[in-house]
Design a protein around this motif. Structure first.
Motif, short mmCIF file in Angstrom:
data_model
loop_
_atom_site.label_atom_id
_atom_site.label_comp_id
_atom_site.label_asym_id
_atom_site.label_seq_id
_atom_site.Cartn_x
_atom_site.Cartn_y
_atom_site.Cartn_z
N ARG A 143 10.33 4.70 78.78
CA ARG A 143 9.68 5.50 77.74
C ARG A 143 10.34 5.24 76.38
O ARG A 143 11.55 5.14 76.27
CB ARG A 143 9.83 6.97 78.11
CG ARG A 143 9.06 7.90 77.21
CD ARG A 143 9.31 9.35 77.61
NE ARG A 143 8.54 9.77 78.75
CZ ARG A 143 7.28 10.16 78.72
NH1 ARG A 143 6.62 10.13 77.59
NH2 ARG A 143 6.66 10.55 79.82
N ARG A 166 5.46 6.23 73.75
CA ARG A 166 4.77 5.36 74.67
C ARG A 166 5.58 5.14 75.94
O ARG A 166 6.79 5.29 75.94
CB ARG A 166 4.55 3.98 74.03
CG ARG A 166 3.70 4.01 72.80
CD ARG A 166 3.75 2.70 72.06
NE ARG A 166 2.98 1.65 72.72
CZ ARG A 166 2.85 0.43 72.22
NH1 ARG A 166 3.44 0.10 71.09
NH2 ARG A 166 2.13 -0.46 72.86
N THR A 209 5.80 -1.15 79.95
CA THR A 209 6.20 -2.00 81.06
C THR A 209 6.72 -3.32 80.49
O THR A 209 6.08 -3.93 79.64
CB THR A 209 5.01 -2.29 81.99
OG1 THR A 209 4.57 -1.04 82.53
CG2 THR A 209 5.39 -3.22 83.12
N ASP A 231 1.71 -1.78 77.31
CA ASP A 231 1.61 -0.37 77.68
C ASP A 231 1.51 -0.29 79.20
O ASP A 231 0.85 -1.11 79.84
CB ASP A 231 0.38 0.28 77.06
CG ASP A 231 0.57 0.57 75.58
OD1 ASP A 231 1.60 1.16 75.23
OD2 ASP A 231 -0.31 0.20 74.78
N ASN A 280 0.38 0.76 82.87
CA ASN A 280 -0.94 1.12 83.40
C ASN A 280 -0.87 2.53 84.01
O ASN A 280 0.18 3.17 84.04
CB ASN A 280 -1.43 0.08 84.40
CG ASN A 280 -0.59 -0.03 85.65
OD1 ASN A 280 -0.02 0.96 86.13
ND2 ASN A 280 -0.51 -1.22 86.21
N LYS A 281 -2.00 3.00 84.51
CA LYS A 281 -2.10 4.37 85.00
C LYS A 281 -1.12 4.66 86.13
O LYS A 281 -0.45 5.69 86.14
CB LYS A 281 -3.54 4.63 85.47
CG LYS A 281 -3.82 6.06 85.80
CD LYS A 281 -5.30 6.24 86.12
CE LYS A 281 -5.64 7.68 86.41
NZ LYS A 281 -7.07 7.86 86.63
N LYS A 282 -1.01 3.75 87.09
CA LYS A 282 -0.08 3.95 88.21
C LYS A 282 1.37 3.98 87.73
O LYS A 282 2.16 4.80 88.18
CB LYS A 282 -0.27 2.86 89.26
CG LYS A 282 0.65 3.06 90.45
CD LYS A 282 0.62 1.90 91.40
CE LYS A 282 1.53 2.08 92.59
NZ LYS A 282 2.82 2.64 92.33
N GLU A 283 1.72 3.08 86.83
CA GLU A 283 3.09 3.03 86.31
C GLU A 283 3.43 4.31 85.55
O GLU A 283 4.52 4.87 85.69
CB GLU A 283 3.27 1.81 85.42
CG GLU A 283 3.17 0.49 86.18
CD GLU A 283 2.91 -0.72 85.32
OE1 GLU A 283 3.10 -1.84 85.84
OE2 GLU A 283 2.50 -0.57 84.14
N ARG A 284 2.48 4.81 84.75
CA ARG A 284 2.70 6.08 84.03
C ARG A 284 2.88 7.23 85.00
O ARG A 284 3.77 8.06 84.84
CB ARG A 284 1.53 6.37 83.08
CG ARG A 284 1.48 5.45 81.88
CD ARG A 284 0.50 5.94 80.82
NE ARG A 284 -0.81 6.28 81.33
CZ ARG A 284 -1.83 5.44 81.44
NH1 ARG A 284 -1.68 4.17 81.08
NH2 ARG A 284 -2.99 5.84 81.90
N ARG A 285 2.04 7.26 86.04
CA ARG A 285 2.14 8.32 87.05
C ARG A 285 3.50 8.28 87.73
O ARG A 285 4.12 9.33 87.97
CB ARG A 285 1.01 8.16 88.07
CG ARG A 285 0.88 9.31 89.03
CD ARG A 285 -0.29 9.13 89.97
NE ARG A 285 -0.79 7.76 89.92
CZ ARG A 285 -2.02 7.38 90.14
NH1 ARG A 285 -2.93 8.24 90.46
NH2 ARG A 285 -2.38 6.12 90.07
N ASP A 286 4.00 7.08 88.04
CA ASP A 286 5.32 6.94 88.65
C ASP A 286 6.42 7.48 87.73
O ASP A 286 7.37 8.12 88.18
CB ASP A 286 5.61 5.48 89.00
CG ASP A 286 4.75 4.95 90.14
OD1 ASP A 286 4.15 5.76 90.88
OD2 ASP A 286 4.67 3.71 90.27
N TYR A 316 6.03 9.83 85.35
CA TYR A 316 5.90 11.29 85.32
C TYR A 316 6.50 11.91 86.57
O TYR A 316 7.18 12.94 86.51
CB TYR A 316 4.43 11.72 85.20
CG TYR A 316 3.73 11.22 83.96
CD1 TYR A 316 4.40 11.08 82.74
CD2 TYR A 316 2.38 10.87 83.99
CE1 TYR A 316 3.74 10.62 81.61
CE2 TYR A 316 1.71 10.41 82.87
CZ TYR A 316 2.41 10.29 81.68
OH TYR A 316 1.75 9.83 80.57
#
Length: 96
Positions: free
Chosen positions: A52, A56, A59, A77, A79-85, A87
């Motif tokens: 982080r 932003r 990756t 930036d 991706n959705k899975k990486e952001r979820r991980d 969080y």
């Protein structure tokens, strides 16, 4: 998990120009590596780090040159899975 410690990033014209295409700058990469939520081995002996910055989640793909020296392959930036991980990991660390 393989632990990696990035003390030095190798920059050249190619990777500097490449990250501009993803609207990422060198400062953001340094911050995201310092604040890495997780990393893992990627294909072709590379490493994927997700971290982080202030605003932003980025990756970063690295290739090891020496034990603490890495070549920046690319950054983008997350991706959705990486952001979820990220969080999920942040949520677990706040509960401790």
């Amino acid at each position: 998990m393989t632990r990696i410690k990035v003390r030095e990033l190798v920059w050249d014209q190619r990777n500097v120009e490449h990250i501009k295409k993803h609207n990422v700058n060198q400062q953001e990469i340094h911050v995201s590596i310092r604040n890495a939520a997780y990393h893992k081995k990627a294909h072709s002996g590379r490493y994927l780090m997700v971290g982080r910055t202030d605003k932003r989640i980025i990756t970063v793909i690295l290739r090891r040159l020496q034990p603490t020296m890495y070549y920046l392959v690319t950054a983008r930036d997350a991706n959705k899975k990486e952001r979820r991980d990220v969080y999920e990991k942040e949520g677990k660390s706040k509960k401790k």
